[in-house]
Design a protein around this motif. Structure first.
Motif, PDB file in Angstrom:
ATOM      1  N   ALA A  41       0.680   3.947  -2.869  1.00 32.99           N
ATOM      2  CA  ALA A  41       0.318   5.333  -2.511  1.00 32.99           C
ATOM      3  C   ALA A  41       1.327   6.318  -3.095  1.00 32.99           C
TER       4      ALA A  41
ATOM      5  N   VAL B 169      -5.235   2.240   3.718  1.00 32.57           N
ATOM      6  CA  VAL B 169      -5.097   3.041   2.488  1.00 32.57           C
ATOM      7  C   VAL B 169      -5.271   4.524   2.837  1.00 32.57           C
ATOM      8  N   GLN B 170      -6.305   4.793   3.627  1.00 34.37           N
ATOM      9  CA  GLN B 170      -6.607   6.173   4.033  1.00 34.37           C
ATOM     10  C   GLN B 170      -5.432   6.782   4.814  1.00 34.37           C
TER      11      GLN B 170
ATOM     12  N   TYR C  73      -7.591   6.807  -6.329  1.00 32.75           N
ATOM     13  CA  TYR C  73      -8.092   6.018  -5.196  1.00 32.75           C
ATOM     14  C   TYR C  73      -7.565   4.594  -5.288  1.00 32.75           C
TER      15      TYR C  73
ATOM     16  N   ASN D  10      -2.431   6.200   4.442  1.00 35.01           N
ATOM     17  CA  ASN D  10      -1.349   6.514   3.514  1.00 35.01           C
ATOM     18  C   ASN D  10      -1.700   7.696   2.607  1.00 35.01           C
TER      19      ASN D  10
ATOM     20  N   SER E 151       0.573   7.971  -6.329  1.00 34.80           N
ATOM     21  CA  SER E 151      -0.513   8.965  -6.327  1.00 34.80           C
ATOM     22  C   SER E 151      -1.728   8.606  -7.186  1.00 34.80           C
TER      23      SER E 151
ATOM     24  N   ILE F 279       0.838  -1.207   0.000  1.00 34.36           N
ATOM     25  CA  ILE F 279       0.000   0.000   0.000  1.00 34.36           C
ATOM     26  C   ILE F 279       0.873   1.258   0.000  1.00 34.36           C
ATOM     27  N   GLU F 280       1.960   1.212   0.777  1.00 31.31           N
ATOM     28  CA  GLU F 280       2.864   2.369   0.814  1.00 31.31           C
ATOM     29  C   GLU F 280       3.441   2.649  -0.591  1.00 31.31           C
TER      30      GLU F 280
ATOM     31  N   ILE G 109      -4.377   8.186   0.659  1.00 33.19           N
ATOM     32  CA  ILE G 109      -5.101   7.904  -0.592  1.00 33.19           C
ATOM     33  C   ILE G 109      -6.555   7.567  -0.261  1.00 33.19           C
TER      34      ILE G 109
END
Ligand code: FAD
Length: 292
Positions: free
Chosen positions: A38, A66-67, A44, A69, A41, A34-35, A71
């Motif tokens: 993210a 996710v949030q 979503y 990070n 960019s 996820i990092e 996004i």
């Protein structure tokens, strides 16, 4: 931000789809992925859920990550095995965490499993979410350029899709496909049917032997000659299959972007490397189509 607001602001949206780790696995199994995603960019990242009982709980957990990070997450919700009370609990958890983008799905049938008495179709779930949230949830839905496998024909499927949009779905993500002509024809058919919500094209790069086997067996997607050649030539050559699969996805996306698609949704199968390679290759095209 609500995804429908993003569609107002941008010509073309770019997003990724990931799946949560197994219930027994540590969350760190996807944290690094996820990092890295993210850092690319995307507009979503969507998080799948299993149609079985406990799937939704893990979806919310990963959506929160996710949030964290930075996004916007899109949480999938399935209804084939859920009651209204189950869905209400999921919606309350998402809402408590200010996650307002959801993908309303029926989920796949499991032979012999008892099905929901509250929801028969994704359109029932969409209507329930709309009413439950009083309009605060942005609801996406799934669609099928080659027709849903249970549908007798594409027209019947599109008529059913119209019901889903009328129930409150404000954007659609397609099932994976490998022949862009199928997508273009489908886009025209939706316009004729009065379905005017934005449609994102779902792209699944075929980069690993296991994905090739699973995708071909499960999705029922048409396999064009170029993909067949790639598979038969490189099936047992992992590096070459990886390169050829990425190249095919990049050319598919470049063509879709040239044709004014409203969004690309990349099924990244939790493989950050593939997302990085593809994003780097399409970055200039994506920037160009988003110039006003
Ligand atoms: P529906 O929209 O309910 O459609 C299913 C079938 O019923 C279609 O044949 C349709 O024509 C018909 N139908 C729909 N409405 C009506 C109606 N009112 N009357 C009569 N017939 C109707 N599965 C998961 O388990 N978890 C996931 O996270 C997940 N994510 C997905 C993401 C995307 C972008 C896509 C494309 C699919 C995803 N799926 C997921 C798979 C999906 O759950 C299956 O394809 C499932 O079989 C159908 O789901 P649906 O939401 O499209 O169903």
């Amino acid at each position: 931000m609500l995804i429908s607001d993003l569609f107002q602001k941008k010509n073309t949206i770019y997003s990724f789809e990931i799946f949560p780790p197994k219930p027994t696995a540590d969350v760190s199994a996807v944290a690094d992925t996820i990092e890295r995603l993210a850092a690319l960019s995307p507009d979503y990242i969507s998080v799948t859920c299993s149609a079985g009982g406990t799937g939704n709980a893990r979806t919310a957990e990963i959506a929160k990550l996710v949030q964290k990070n930075g996004i916007e997450p899109l949480a999938h919700i399935t209804c084939i095995n859920s009651s209204k009370a189950d869905v209400s609990r999921t919606l309350a958890e998402l809402s408590d965490n200010k996650i307002y983008n959801v993908l309303a799905l029926r989920g796949d049938r499991v032979a012999g499993a008892k099905e929901s008495e509250d929801f028969a179709h994704a359109s029932d779930l969409a209507a329930f979410i709309k009413q439950w949230g009083g309009g605060k949830f942005d609801i996406a839905g799934a669609c099928y350029p080659e027709g849903h496998p249970e549908s007798p024909d594409l027209l019947t499927d599109i008529r059913n899709l119209k019901k889903k949009v009328d129930a409150g779905v404000t954007h659609l993500n397609t099932q994976l496909f490998y022949d862009n002509e199928d997508f273009f024809r489908y886009r025209d058919m939706l316009a004729l049917a009065g379905i005017d919500v934005p449609v994102q094209a779902g792209i699944m790069p075929l980069v690993k032997k296991a994905h090739v086997d699973r995708t071909i067996a499960l999705s029922g997607a048409k396999i064009p000659a170029g993909i067949s050649r790639m598979i038969s030539r490189f099936y047992d050559k992992p590096e070459a299959l990886m390169e050829a699969g990425i190249a095919y996805a990049v050319s598919q996306i470049a063509d879709l972007l040239s044709a004014g698609v409203r969004g690309i949704h990349l099924y990244v199968m939790n493989n950050a490397y593939v997302a990085e390679r593809i994003t780097e290759r399409i970055a200039h095209i994506l920037a160009e189509v988003n110039k006003n």
